[in-house]
Enzyme design. Structure first.
Site, mmCIF file in Angstrom:
data_model
loop_
_atom_site.group_PDB
_atom_site.id
_atom_site.type_symbol
_atom_site.label_atom_id
_atom_site.label_comp_id
_atom_site.label_asym_id
_atom_site.label_seq_id
_atom_site.Cartn_x
_atom_site.Cartn_y
_atom_site.Cartn_z
ATOM 1 N N LEU A 365 0.815 -1.209 0.000
ATOM 2 C CA LEU A 365 0.000 0.000 0.000
ATOM 3 C C LEU A 365 0.853 1.266 0.000
ATOM 4 O O LEU A 365 1.987 1.265 0.495
ATOM 5 C CB LEU A 365 -0.926 0.009 1.214
ATOM 6 C CG LEU A 365 -1.824 -1.212 1.414
ATOM 7 C CD1 LEU A 365 -2.731 -1.010 2.607
ATOM 8 C CD2 LEU A 365 -2.634 -1.518 0.167
ATOM 9 N N CYS A 366 0.279 2.331 -0.484
ATOM 10 C CA CYS A 366 0.985 3.615 -0.585
ATOM 11 C C CYS A 366 0.851 4.395 0.717
ATOM 12 O O CYS A 366 0.324 5.515 0.756
ATOM 13 C CB CYS A 366 0.438 4.426 -1.750
ATOM 14 S SG CYS A 366 0.650 3.624 -3.347
ATOM 15 N N THR A 367 1.297 3.806 1.794
ATOM 16 C CA THR A 367 1.313 4.467 3.092
ATOM 17 C C THR A 367 2.431 3.859 3.938
ATOM 18 O O THR A 367 2.630 2.635 3.920
ATOM 19 C CB THR A 367 -0.023 4.315 3.834
ATOM 20 O OG1 THR A 367 0.141 4.743 5.203
ATOM 21 C CG2 THR A 367 -0.515 2.878 3.830
#
Length: 415
Positions: A365-367
């Site tokens: 995920l982009c976090t």
């Protein structure tokens, strides 16, 4: 917030639950690599039915005779798990209409199902009344709605009162009582509610008194159980009929993090044995219930993700997997809202690898919150290896934001 300190403490992964054969974890007698092929994809959750069976049997052996054990479906509502647990326990507790359907499909008698939770919809209340299960009343408004449904349908509503006690379960991972709460009716308001149940002519069944969850301190559980008995006996004086059930909740925890040890049941058993004779004398028709979820299934499950990339960044190794926060929110640290600690994590197909290294295991995920292990010592892993998160049998898949960033959802399997 995050805690970046290395975690080198022993892993909480009972070898009797998940043995290691030829350097590979075994689940239900099946090697992890073979199980992955059988499932046909990663990530996935795998639950061991034998581990659940053994946990319930061990608990029954430890508890005094006559204590009923109920399973809290919210811990793991996978239909196959609920079906298996229904054959082991004395009842099921649900917290939604969907869970109620799963419980009824499991074949357990309606009289052994209870429904707790604030904000039950009118449809859910109607389902519960029609099915003949026990509704744990959470407010005066909910009681009136149930009475109206009962009058309209001609079906007798079976009700218990969920009490918000004037005490809490100390050192609990999640406190459910002791102050202003959305859960249950404040203890001081219960006598008036009991009078109203009598006026409405509903079938009064008893009390649900639940003060907290995920507790590993027997002394705290003993104190809460003692206060629960005392409160139930006081409230019973105002009851519109015999108390048929006293659901004491549970609160039994399992170890997740370094330094935590399993709950010692012996002192709890001794306390229950000392209190039960007097309680049964005063409440002769009451079924005494312990309602447990995490304690029964939490250690019987694993979450498995595959390493899809391995990279180095400024002196640290990152293993990037195809699973993470969106599938297992608790293991990631709940969106950074708590100080993050590592769940027990291993490279499942390299359990005893001689080459070890300090790594970060992160998801796709982009976090930066998508973390399964932070600066943790594991066997050296390569692309294609399988990362395993233990203690994943409860509050895993269905307690996670699976739609976050729209990645594929995991598979569940009961082995």
């Amino acid at each position: 917030m995050s805690d970046s300190r290395p975690s080198h403490a022993p892993i909480h992964a009972p070898s009797n639950v998940f043995p290691v054969v030829d350097d590979c974890l075994q689940i239900g007698g099946v090697a992890l690599s073979q199980l992955a092929q059988r499932v046909g994809q990663t990530p996935f959750y795998a639950y061991d039915r034998q581990a659940m069976t053994e946990r319930v049997a061990a608990l029954r052996t430890a508890l005094p005779e006559g204590i009923s054990v109920h399973y809290a479906v919210k811990a793991n509502p996978m239909p196959a798990v609920v079906q298996h647990m229904a054959g082991l326990v004395d009842g099921l507790d649900v917290a939604s209409g969907r869970e109620l359907r799963v419980a009824l499909d499991a074949g357990i008698p309606a009289g052994e199902i209870s429904f707790a939770g604030p904000g039950k919809s009118l449809n859910e209340l109607a389902m519960a009344v029609g099915a003949g299960i026990t509704l744990n009343i959470e407010s005066e408004t909910e009681l009136e709605r149930v009475a109206e449904i009962s009058a309209q349908t001609g079906e007798m509503a079976h009700v218990a009162v969920r009490v918000n006690p004037d005490f809490e379960l100390k050192t609990s991972g999640m406190k459910m009582s002791g102050g202003p709460k959305a859960f249950g009716v404040d203890a001081e308001r219960v006598p008036a509610l009991l009078k109203r149940i009598g006026e409405l002519g509903l079938h009064f069944r008893g009390f649900h008194i639940f003060s907290g969850s995920q507790n590993l301190r027997s002394e705290a559980l003993i104190e809460a159980q003692g206060q629960t008995f005392d409160l139930a006996l006081r409230l019973a004086e105002s009851a519109p009929g015999p108390v048929e059930m006293l659901n004491m909740g549970g609160g039994f925890g399992i170890p997740y993090f370094p330094g935590e040890t399993p709950l010692d049941l012996a002192p709890i058993t001794a306390h229950l044995e000392s209190r039960l004779p007097a309680v049964r004398e005063q409440l002769p028709r009451a079924e005494i219930i312990l309602e447990l979820g995490r304690y029964l299934v939490g250690e019987a499950g694993i979450y498995v993700a595959e390493v899809i990339d391995r990279k180095e960044s400024r002196g640290q190794i990152f293993l990037i997997t195809n699973g993470g926060l969106h599938h297992h929110l608790a293991a990631s640290g709940n969106f950074g809202q708590v100080i993050r600690k590592n769940y027990p994590v291993v490279v499942g197909n390299r359990m005893q690898g001689d080459e070890r290294e300090l790594v970060n295991v992160v998801g796709p995920l982009c976090t930066p919150l998508d973390v399964l292990a932070q600066q943790m010592e594991l066997a050296r892993a390569e692309v294609g290896d399988l990362i395993v998160v233990f203690q994943s049998g409860a509050y895993g898949y269905t307690a996670s934001p699976t739609r976050f960033l729209s990645h594929p959802e995991p598979v569940e399997i009961l082995v």
